[in-house]
Each structure stands twice: as C-alpha cells, then as structure tokens.
Enzyme design. Structure first.
Site, PDB file in Angstrom:
ATOM      1  CG  HIS A  48      -2.714  57.242  49.545  1.00 59.88           C
ATOM      2  ND1 HIS A  48      -1.354  57.081  49.726  1.00 59.88           N
ATOM      3  CD2 HIS A  48      -2.881  58.519  49.107  1.00 59.88           C
ATOM      4  CE1 HIS A  48      -0.731  58.207  49.422  1.00 59.88           C
ATOM      5  NE2 HIS A  48      -1.630  59.087  49.047  1.00 59.88           N
TER       6      HIS A  48
ATOM      7  CE  LYS B 165      -6.839  63.373  45.053  1.00 58.70           C
ATOM      8  NZ  LYS B 165      -5.821  62.779  44.138  1.00 58.70           N
TER       9      LYS B 165
ATOM     10  CG  HIS C 281       0.705  67.060  47.114  1.00 59.13           C
ATOM     11  ND1 HIS C 281      -0.609  67.143  47.523  1.00 59.13           N
ATOM     12  CD2 HIS C 281       0.906  65.757  46.799  1.00 59.13           C
ATOM     13  CE1 HIS C 281      -1.178  65.952  47.440  1.00 59.13           C
ATOM     14  NE2 HIS C 281      -0.271  65.090  47.015  1.00 59.13           N
TER      15      HIS C 281
ATOM     16  CE1 TYR D  12       5.086  60.499  49.800  1.00 60.51           C
ATOM     17  CE2 TYR D  12       3.204  59.014  49.901  1.00 60.51           C
ATOM     18  CZ  TYR D  12       3.734  60.253  49.640  1.00 60.51           C
ATOM     19  OH  TYR D  12       2.913  61.270  49.205  1.00 60.51           O
TER      20      TYR D  12
ATOM     21  NE  ARG E 124      -5.598  63.829  48.671  1.00 58.10           N
ATOM     22  CZ  ARG E 124      -6.167  62.846  49.348  1.00 58.10           C
ATOM     23  NH1 ARG E 124      -6.977  63.136  50.372  1.00 58.10           N
ATOM     24  NH2 ARG E 124      -5.948  61.582  49.046  1.00 58.10           N
TER      25      ARG E 124
ATOM     26  NE  ARG F  92      -1.568  63.653  50.299  1.00 57.93           N
ATOM     27  CZ  ARG F  92      -2.488  63.008  51.001  1.00 57.93           C
ATOM     28  NH1 ARG F  92      -2.853  63.465  52.183  1.00 57.93           N
ATOM     29  NH2 ARG F  92      -3.060  61.912  50.531  1.00 57.93           N
TER      30      ARG F  92
END
Length: 295
Positions: free
Chosen positions: A267, A170, A241, A276, A146, A244
């Site tokens: 994730h 995150k 992004h 995806y 990110r 990514r």
C-alpha cells in the site's frame, strides 16, 4: 471521438507510464461512457455539458454500480476531459462543477482460520490441477498477493531457498515478500511434478499455468475459486481479494504492526491499510459478545 480516445490511452502509456491494468480500467470506463453518448445522439465532445455528465452518473446508479466504481468513473472522466481541454478539443470542461461522490467505507470480507482450512482441503491433490489450485491458494493466503500479481508471478521471482518471493505491484513497484514453510512446501511439490505435467513440453516463464500449459488468467482464478468455495460449503462472497484481506487481518490479529502490514501489502498510503484495524476490532467485539458472561 474514438480516435481521440485512442490517442488519450496512448498518452497514458507513453507519457504517464501507467500500468497496463490501470489503462485497461480507463478504457473500459470511457468506452461505457461513449456507449451512453450514442444513446443520447451525441456525436461531438462540445455537445457534452454538465447535465450530460449528471445524466450519465444517474444512469450508472440505475445500473447498480457500486459507489467506489462511480467514484473511479468520475476520476476517469475528469482526467479525460482535462486532456481534451489541453488539446483544444473542447472549449469548456463539463467536469468543472461535478463533485466526486464520497467513498463508501465497507469493511472487507475475511475468512476465519477454519474457513481458510476448509478451502484448502477442497482441491484434489492427486491431480495436477488440484495441486496447482492448492498451491495457488496457499501462496495467496501466505503472501497477500493481488490476483494480478499471482497470475504474473514468474519462476525468476521465486527465492524459495531464502523464503522470499518478488512481485511487481501497483505503479510498477517491486516488493519482496516473505513466504512461509507450508506455502514453500506446496510450491516445491507443484514445481517438481504437476507444473511439468501441465507444461506439456512447452516453455513458459509463469509459475501458475492452465490445463494447456499457458499462463493462468485472472478469470481462470475467479472461476476456480467460486467452485472451490461452493464445495467448501462457505456461504460468504469470497473473491481472490478475500484471501488478501484474510492475510492482512490474520497478521494484525496476531500482533503485527500496521507499518509492516502496509509494506507486505504494497500500500502506498497507510490509510488504506488502516481499514483492517476496523476489521480486527469488529472481530474482538464479536468474540467478547459471544464469550463474556456480562456482555
């Protein structure tokens, strides 16, 4: 009211341990809500009812905010008013009968291999900033970082002799990511030459620096990328992004399994990664329609 907002944000940091960027996001959304309240001559929380919230959401829609942005705003308001209720700052929660809008599922924009190559060829690698930009693009495409992870990457996070880098994503979760030979090659060139020139004799733990030897910012990456995309002649709406997204899609198109890609992207929920698979299916359909004589 502003004092209550500051107390709430402090609670998010101290008691809930939320990440800095998450708290900044809540601050921004609630500050915008407070600005709206001023236009409605509302000065106390107990003046806010369900219709105030609905009017604000209508206002957000009129400002052309994205569906996902509005969803996040509803979440921010819901948590904030729950906090106020628990603190006896309000007698009734105005969010109780407010439904959260359904998320809009847009397929992420991705770059083809040729577009990525065109992008990488733009930076002038005869100049320190050009070497930095080429290195940054190579690293982000090779690892799926990110933009916040890229700007916060430190020298101590690099394990280039092992072909690995470490990052904090995150939720302050650490993950280890493999990095390919090409990105390692450019990192070595950057660290041994261009970065030293940008440092100007300063000490700085961060990998990517600006022209003043300071930590490169998210805004700096966005601005530079927009110029690079334009010079590359790419007409897609490319953001940091996008690299990514392109990283994940490339892996899946070449046979990587979904769980592995989930781990590499950091994730928490595999359903986030599953989008995806829709991108790769779309790509397969486009290839079929273009090249099959009976399509």
């Amino acid at each position: 009211m502003n004092n209550d907002l500051q107390d709430y944000l402090h609670t998010l940091v101290v008691e809930q341990g939320l990440a800095k960027n998450t708290v900044l996001s809540y601050r921004q959304e609630l500050t915008e809500f407070f600005s709206f309240l001023k236009t409605q001559k509302i000065e106390e929380f107990n003046q806010i009812d369900r219709y105030t919230i609905l009017n604000y959401l209508k206002y957000c829609d009129e400002q052309n905010k994205s569906r996902n942005s509005v969803i996040h705003t509803v979440t921010s308001l819901r948590q904030f008013f729950h906090y106020l209720l628990m603190q006896n700052k309000i007698s009734t929660d105005p969010m109780l009968k407010i439904d959260t809008p359904k998320a809009a599922h847009h397929l992420p924009q991705v770059l083809s291999s040729k577009e990525v190559e065109d992008l990488l060829q733009v930076p002038d690698t005869n100049k320190p900033l050009g070497v930095r930009d080429r290195t940054l693009l190579e690293v982000m495409y090779a690892t799926g970082l990110r933009v916040s992870e890229a700007v916060n990457l430190k020298l101590d996070d690099l394990r280039l002799e092992m072909g690995l880098i470490s990052t904090i994503g995150k939720g302050d979760k650490q993950r280890i990511i493999p990095i390919g030979d090409v990105a390692i090659h450019w990192l070595s060139i950057y660290l041994e030459g261009a970065r030293e020139q940008l440092l100007r004799g300063k000490n700085n733990p961060f990998v990517f620096l600006n022209n003043h030897g300071e930590q490169l910012t998210r805004q700096g990456i966005w601005k530079n990328l927009k110029m690079i995309v334009k010079k590359a002649g790419i007409t897609k709406d490319v953001t940091p992004h996008t690299l990514r997204h392109s990283f994940a899609t490339t892996l899946l198109e070449n046979g990587a399994d979904l769980r592995t890609v989930q781990e590499l992207l950091g994730h928490a929920d595999i359903s986030t990664t599953q989008i995806y698979t829709h991108v790769t299916k779309k790509h397969l359909t486009e290839v079929y329609n273009k090249y099959h004589p009976r399509a």
